[in-house]
Write an enzyme that holds these catalytic residues in place. Structure first.
Site, PDB file in Angstrom:
ATOM      1  N   ASN A 116       0.831  -1.210   0.000  1.00 16.84           N
ATOM      2  CA  ASN A 116       0.000   0.000   0.000  1.00 16.84           C
ATOM      3  C   ASN A 116       0.862   1.254   0.000  1.00 16.84           C
ATOM      4  OD1 ASN A 116      -2.501  -1.491   0.185  1.00 16.84           O
ATOM      5  ND2 ASN A 116      -1.949  -1.888   2.321  1.00 16.84           N
ATOM      6  N   ARG A 121       8.018   6.911  -1.698  1.00 19.35           N
ATOM      7  CA  ARG A 121       7.886   6.730  -0.247  1.00 19.35           C
ATOM      8  C   ARG A 121       8.670   5.506   0.222  1.00 19.35           C
ATOM      9  NH1 ARG A 121       2.577   6.037   2.247  1.00 19.35           N
ATOM     10  NH2 ARG A 121       3.747   6.454   4.143  1.00 19.35           N
ATOM     11  N   LYS A 212       1.353 -12.130  -2.434  1.00 19.67           N
ATOM     12  CA  LYS A 212       1.929 -11.172  -3.382  1.00 19.67           C
ATOM     13  C   LYS A 212       3.346 -10.802  -2.985  1.00 19.67           C
ATOM     14  CE  LYS A 212       2.881  -6.701  -4.571  1.00 19.67           C
ATOM     15  NZ  LYS A 212       3.538  -5.603  -3.821  1.00 19.67           N
ATOM     16  N   PRO A 229       3.935 -12.231  -9.081  1.00 15.31           N
ATOM     17  CA  PRO A 229       3.345 -11.294  -8.120  1.00 15.31           C
ATOM     18  C   PRO A 229       2.107 -10.617  -8.698  1.00 15.31           C
ATOM     19  CG  PRO A 229       5.723 -10.957  -8.300  1.00 15.31           C
ATOM     20  CD  PRO A 229       5.337 -11.870  -9.412  1.00 15.31           C
ATOM     21  N   ASP A 231      -0.246  -7.642  -7.658  1.00 15.74           N
ATOM     22  CA  ASP A 231      -0.775  -6.519  -6.900  1.00 15.74           C
ATOM     23  C   ASP A 231      -1.959  -5.958  -7.669  1.00 15.74           C
ATOM     24  OD1 ASP A 231       0.358  -5.252  -9.054  1.00 15.74           O
ATOM     25  OD2 ASP A 231       1.608  -3.892  -7.878  1.00 15.74           O
TER      26      ASP A 231
END
Length: 286
Positions: A116, A121, A212, A229, A231
């Site tokens: 998330n 970041r 994931k 993976p 997402d």
């Protein structure tokens, strides 16, 4: 310092470094990137079919080649997808992306932090973590820097400390992972003797790691190209391109296995990067 020339055809340094699989490489100018390979500061310059690697003394060419998965036959993999379900254009555009072989523990923590989250970041979190707990060193251009920590027994890390680094709810998961590193190893040597299902089981045993994130670690640290993976980006891509909006993750995984084959994790990375670049272009045009 040492200057090495590494033959690396079929390599696009920018697409690889900015494809969402690694977080400690920074563009300096033109095609020059500065980053880290297993705790060593490295500067890379792209050439036509090779890279110029400027490193500290003692960094072997084998270490760099392993990091860039240099011995894998990428052209053969890419050729197998041309003409399949309108993939030719995407394969041609992003054929220079390689899957990096990153340190296992660093990859575990990095992808716990990726949940998330967005790439800038994540990068900031990892840099704060390294500054707080990593070994002080310098980049090749003399700037102060910090290697990713590896000696967990010598540092004291608490959930509260990590929350102070703005990790949020992820602080609990990272603190638990570090405790597992101390008590249970979780290094490449441990995982080398495990089967693929056993590797995945051990990863899923870590707090905060689901299918994931486990797949990301299998692909980007352990070189398991069967890991796919999924997402929100990849689920959206697979539904829009192939299976429809009602397709469940298990259906998507089965489709990827049947159509894309044993290297499906690599194709996932090409698709992810294609759609992410389209999204960035659309945002820039608004």
């Amino acid at each position: 310092m040492s200057l090495q020339k590494i033959r690396l055809p079929w390599f696009d340094i920018q697409a690889t470094m900015e494809s969402g699989q690694c977080f400690r490489w920074r563009l300096q100018d033109n095609d020059r990137y500065m980053g880290w390979i297993r705790g060593n500061s490295v500067e890379l310059v792209q050439h036509v079919d090779w890279v110029e690697a400027i490193t500290e003394e003692g960094v072997s060419q084998e270490l760099i080649r392993d990091y860039f998965d240099a011995d894998r036959d990428y052209p053969a993999i890419l050729a197998s997808w041309k003409g399949i379900e309108d993939l030719t254009e995407i394969v041609d555009r992003w054929q220079g992306i390689r899957i990096l072989r990153q340190p296992l523990q660093e990859t575990i923590i990095s992808f716990i932090l990726s949940q998330n989250n967005n790439i800038p970041r994540i990068q900031g979190m990892i840099e704060r973590f390294c500054k707080a707990y990593g070994k002080p060193t310098h980049t090749l251009n003399g700037q102060e820097a910090y290697a990713f920590p590896t000696d967990w027994d010598s540092i004291d890390v608490t959930e509260e400390d990590l929350r102070n680094l703005a990790f949020g709810y992820r602080a609990k998961y990272v603190a638990a992972a570090i405790q597992s590193f101390r008590q249970e190893g979780y290094d490449e040597g441990d995982f080398a003797i495990l089967t693929r299902p056993e590797q995945e089981k051990r990863l899923l045993a870590l707090m905060g790691i689901g299918p994931k994130v486990a797949a990301c670690i299998l692909l980007f640290a352990l070189g398991d190209f069967t890991a796919f993976p999924m997402d929100v980006w990849v689920l959206r891509i697979m539904r829009q391109r192939y299976l429809g909006q009602s397709a469940k993750p298990k259906e998507i995984e089965a489709y990827a296995k049947e159509v894309f084959g044993e290297e499906r994790g690599y194709l996932q990375q090409l698709l992810f990067h294609e759609y992410r670049m389209k999204e960035k272009k659309n945002e820039g045009s608004e």
